[in-house]
Design an enzyme around this catalytic site. Structure first.
Site, PDB file in Angstrom:
ATOM      1  N   ASP A  32      40.001  40.480  38.595  1.00 23.63           N
ATOM      2  CA  ASP A  32      40.087  40.404  40.066  1.00 23.63           C
ATOM      3  C   ASP A  32      40.890  41.572  40.639  1.00 23.63           C
ATOM      4  OD1 ASP A  32      42.688  39.779  39.413  1.00 23.63           O
ATOM      5  OD2 ASP A  32      42.732  37.861  40.463  1.00 23.63           O
ATOM      6  N   LEU A  33      41.318  42.476  39.761  1.00 24.15           N
ATOM      7  CA  LEU A  33      42.083  43.672  40.139  1.00 24.15           C
ATOM      8  C   LEU A  33      43.369  43.311  40.888  1.00 24.15           C
ATOM      9  CD1 LEU A  33      39.209  46.175  41.127  1.00 24.15           C
ATOM     10  CD2 LEU A  33      40.252  45.765  38.896  1.00 24.15           C
ATOM     11  N   GLY A  36      45.288  44.890  37.693  1.00 27.59           N
ATOM     12  CA  GLY A  36      44.524  45.912  36.967  1.00 27.59           C
ATOM     13  C   GLY A  36      43.971  46.953  37.929  1.00 27.59           C
ATOM     14  N   LEU A  73      41.908  37.430  28.498  1.00 27.06           N
ATOM     15  CA  LEU A  73      43.181  38.144  28.644  1.00 27.06           C
ATOM     16  C   LEU A  73      43.731  38.039  30.060  1.00 27.06           C
ATOM     17  CD1 LEU A  73      41.953  41.403  26.844  1.00 27.06           C
ATOM     18  CD2 LEU A  73      43.428  39.665  25.841  1.00 27.06           C
ATOM     19  N   ALA A  74      42.896  37.630  31.018  1.00 28.95           N
ATOM     20  CA  ALA A  74      43.320  37.628  32.425  1.00 28.95           C
ATOM     21  C   ALA A  74      44.543  36.743  32.596  1.00 28.95           C
ATOM     22  CB  ALA A  74      42.190  37.131  33.318  1.00 28.95           C
ATOM     23  N   TYR A 144      55.869  31.070  32.858  1.00 29.33           N
ATOM     24  CA  TYR A 144      54.857  31.876  32.157  1.00 29.33           C
ATOM     25  C   TYR A 144      54.660  31.395  30.721  1.00 29.33           C
ATOM     26  CZ  TYR A 144      53.000  35.806  29.493  1.00 29.33           C
ATOM     27  OH  TYR A 144      52.265  36.577  28.622  1.00 29.33           O
ATOM     28  N   LYS A 148      51.387  29.365  28.917  1.00 34.17           N
ATOM     29  CA  LYS A 148      50.704  29.807  27.689  1.00 34.17           C
ATOM     30  C   LYS A 148      50.668  28.672  26.670  1.00 34.17           C
ATOM     31  CE  LYS A 148      49.702  34.128  28.621  1.00 34.17           C
ATOM     32  NZ  LYS A 148      48.316  34.562  28.773  1.00 34.17           N
ATOM     33  N   VAL A 188      60.970  48.912  27.349  1.00 32.07           N
ATOM     34  CA  VAL A 188      61.591  50.238  27.348  1.00 32.07           C
ATOM     35  C   VAL A 188      60.577  51.357  27.100  1.00 32.07           C
ATOM     36  CG1 VAL A 188      63.887  49.457  26.727  1.00 32.07           C
ATOM     37  CG2 VAL A 188      62.242  49.931  24.913  1.00 32.07           C
ATOM     38  N   ASP A 277      69.044  37.562  27.713  1.00 33.49           N
ATOM     39  CA  ASP A 277      68.234  38.496  26.919  1.00 33.49           C
ATOM     40  C   ASP A 277      68.216  38.023  25.462  1.00 33.49           C
ATOM     41  OD1 ASP A 277      66.658  40.653  26.533  1.00 33.49           O
ATOM     42  OD2 ASP A 277      68.297  42.117  26.392  1.00 33.49           O
TER      43      ASP A 277
HETATM   44  N1  LIG Z   1      51.183  43.267  26.867  1.00 35.65           N
HETATM   45  C1  LIG Z   1      51.956  42.469  26.116  1.00 35.65           C
HETATM   46  O1  LIG Z   1      52.948  42.904  25.487  1.00 35.65           O
HETATM   47  C2  LIG Z   1      51.594  40.993  25.996  1.00 35.65           C
HETATM   48  C3  LIG Z   1      52.429  40.163  25.211  1.00 35.65           C
HETATM   49  C4  LIG Z   1      52.120  38.805  25.122  1.00 35.65           C
HETATM   50  C5  LIG Z   1      51.000  38.289  25.770  1.00 35.65           C
HETATM   51  N2  LIG Z   1      50.222  39.094  26.518  1.00 35.65           N
HETATM   52  C6  LIG Z   1      49.043  38.497  27.187  1.00 35.65           C
HETATM   53  O2  LIG Z   1      47.919  39.321  26.982  1.00 35.65           O
HETATM   54  C7  LIG Z   1      47.062  39.285  28.123  1.00 35.65           C
HETATM   55  C8  LIG Z   1      46.785  40.696  28.615  1.00 35.65           C
HETATM   56  O3  LIG Z   1      48.040  41.325  28.883  1.00 35.65           O
HETATM   57  P1  LIG Z   1      48.113  42.776  29.501  1.00 35.65           P
HETATM   58  O4  LIG Z   1      49.373  43.398  29.016  1.00 35.65           O
HETATM   59  O5  LIG Z   1      46.822  43.503  29.319  1.00 35.65           O
HETATM   60  O6  LIG Z   1      48.321  42.401  31.034  1.00 35.65           O
HETATM   61  P2  LIG Z   1      47.817  43.185  32.333  1.00 35.65           P
HETATM   62  O7  LIG Z   1      48.606  42.670  33.483  1.00 35.65           O
HETATM   63  O8  LIG Z   1      47.817  44.657  32.080  1.00 35.65           O
HETATM   64  O9  LIG Z   1      46.305  42.712  32.476  1.00 35.65           O
HETATM   65  C9  LIG Z   1      45.937  41.464  32.994  1.00 35.65           C
HETATM   66  C10 LIG Z   1      44.695  41.658  33.852  1.00 35.65           C
HETATM   67  O10 LIG Z   1      44.261  40.378  34.323  1.00 35.65           O
HETATM   68  C11 LIG Z   1      43.821  40.540  35.678  1.00 35.65           C
HETATM   69  N3  LIG Z   1      43.922  39.210  36.305  1.00 35.65           N
HETATM   70  C12 LIG Z   1      45.057  38.534  36.615  1.00 35.65           C
HETATM   71  N4  LIG Z   1      44.738  37.330  37.144  1.00 35.65           N
HETATM   72  C13 LIG Z   1      43.379  37.257  37.150  1.00 35.65           C
HETATM   73  C14 LIG Z   1      42.455  36.256  37.556  1.00 35.65           C
HETATM   74  N5  LIG Z   1      42.877  35.083  38.054  1.00 35.65           N
HETATM   75  N6  LIG Z   1      41.122  36.503  37.443  1.00 35.65           N
HETATM   76  C15 LIG Z   1      40.692  37.690  36.934  1.00 35.65           C
HETATM   77  N7  LIG Z   1      41.524  38.658  36.520  1.00 35.65           N
HETATM   78  C16 LIG Z   1      42.852  38.455  36.625  1.00 35.65           C
HETATM   79  C17 LIG Z   1      44.745  41.588  36.272  1.00 35.65           C
HETATM   80  O11 LIG Z   1      44.185  42.229  37.403  1.00 35.65           O
HETATM   81  C18 LIG Z   1      44.946  42.526  35.094  1.00 35.65           C
HETATM   82  O12 LIG Z   1      44.005  43.591  35.100  1.00 35.65           O
HETATM   83  C19 LIG Z   1      47.751  38.401  29.148  1.00 35.65           C
HETATM   84  O13 LIG Z   1      47.197  37.111  29.074  1.00 35.65           O
HETATM   85  C20 LIG Z   1      49.195  38.383  28.689  1.00 35.65           C
HETATM   86  O14 LIG Z   1      49.847  37.189  29.081  1.00 35.65           O
HETATM   87  C21 LIG Z   1      50.485  40.433  26.657  1.00 35.65           C
END
Ligand SMILES: NC(=O)c1ccc[n+]([C@@H]2O[C@H](COP(=O)([O-])OP(=O)(O)OC[C@H]3O[C@@H](n4cnc5c(N)ncnc54)[C@H](O)[C@@H]3O)[C@@H](O)[C@H]2O)c1
Length: 318
Positions: A32-33, A36, A73-74, A144, A148, A188, A277
């Protein structure tokens, strides 16, 4: 094979879509951007700008695409946002996941479509035993992390009630190209590269004495885990699998490694430790090794170098 990737324009989504396209697979992206970027699109992917919480639309999409797997992943993956906005955060992080499971069911694809759900190490909470295995008790410290964990519970429910083929991947701290500063997991690594290549007036800092350690996992390894989970021949029964490096680096080690990669000193403002932390994180990845053949890389320096390259190129082009 055909895959739906939700959150396709985020950090992990972009990298996962790119790999699937390289493998010659058909990929449909949904985002849904809300955080993203449209520019983080991969040629060859068919994109839909839409909210996954829209249950009727998700059912229609699933009926039309009939995917081999959905890699979900959203999310709005900011811990602080989830504390400030529990309703909005839970909608995206929990209801969105249930909407995807419901769509697989209602589109009558239970026998065909696997779900790979992006969970998080935040399900464990604080004060955990190290290395942390999947059997460790979960006590999330934020809405959050709770969303999950609850989504994993719904995955288990859909498996037991309807036979959904589903696996939850508990990612630890991920870094790498397209992991933007200010993004969901601004740890970081992107913050310090942002200072070095993006905006020198942004003052990088270190909270505490730098002895805190994190299981920093490179994005390419996470993508391999996603692809392995989505394509494994044998189905899943709602297992949860840790995805991390299986070894940790202190923040001071990260600082030194970045300095070696970029060839200059990283002057950090020292700040007091953040309340709450977590001192250390470390994933026990033996289950992912067995179940997915997961083999994370070991060259942290090379991974940082490729991350530095991406930041250099991205900011030079801006
Ligand atoms: N990056 C990490 O270190 C990490 C660690 C643990 C878990 N995660 C999980 O991995 C997944 C991806 O993480 P990421 O780092 O790519 O996050 P990100 O924020 O870069 O990407 C998430 C994407 O989901 C889209 N989005 C949010 N809500 C939405 C909705 N309702 N409908 C459609 N799109 C939607 C956002 O626009 C975004 O592009 C997430 O579920 C996150 O919780 C990530």
């Amino acid at each position: 094979m055909t895959f739906i990737v939700t959150g396709s324009n985020g950090f992990i989504g972009y990298n996962t879509c790119r790999r699937l396209v390289e493998l010659g697979e058909r990929v449909v992206g949904v985002d849904d951007l809300s955080s993203g970027l449209a520019e983080d699109s991969v040629p060859g992917v068919q994109y839909h700008v839409h909210n996954v919480v829209d249950a009727d639309w998700m059912i229609r999409l699933l009926r039309e695409v009939r995917p081999t797997a959905v890699i979900h992943l959203a999310a709005l993956p900011r811990v602080s946002f989830s504390v400030e906005q529990p309703m909005l955060s839970t909608d995206a992080n929990l209801v969105g996941a249930i909407s995807v499971m419901n769509a697989i069911l209602k589109a009558e694809l239970i026998d065909r479509t696997r779900l790979v759900f992006a969970s998080s190490s935040s399900v464990y909470g604080e004060g955990v035993a190290l290395p942390t295995s999947e059997t460790h008790p979960c006590k999330p410290e934020s809405p959050y992390g709770l969303a999950k964990l609850q989504a994993e519970g719904w995955a288990d429910m859909f498996h037991r009630l309807y036979g959904l083929d589903v696996v939850s991947l508990r990612y630890f701290n991920i870094f790498g190209p397209v992991g933007r500063f200010g993004g969901a997991y601004s740890t970081v690594v992107p913050a310090w590269f942002h200072h070095l290549f993006g905006n020198p007036s942004y003052k990088p800092y270190l909270e505490g004495d730098g002895s805190q350690s994190r299981d920093f996992c490179f994005i390419d390894d996470v993508v391999c885990a996603n692809v392995a989970a989505a394509t494994r021949k044998r189905g899943f029964a709602a297992e949860a699998l840790n995805i991390g490096r299986g070894s940790a680096h202190t923040l001071l080690e990260v600082k030194t490694a970045i300095e070696q990669v970029v060839g200059k000193e990283l002057a950090l403002e020292r700040r007091p430790s953040r309340i709450g932390d977590v001192p250390h994180t470390l994933a026990d990845i033996s289950a992912a090794r067995t179940e997915l053949g997961f083999k994370p890389g070991s060259d942290f320096q090379a991974e940082l170098a490729s991350t530095a390259d991406w930041h250099r190129r991205t900011f030079a082009a801006a």
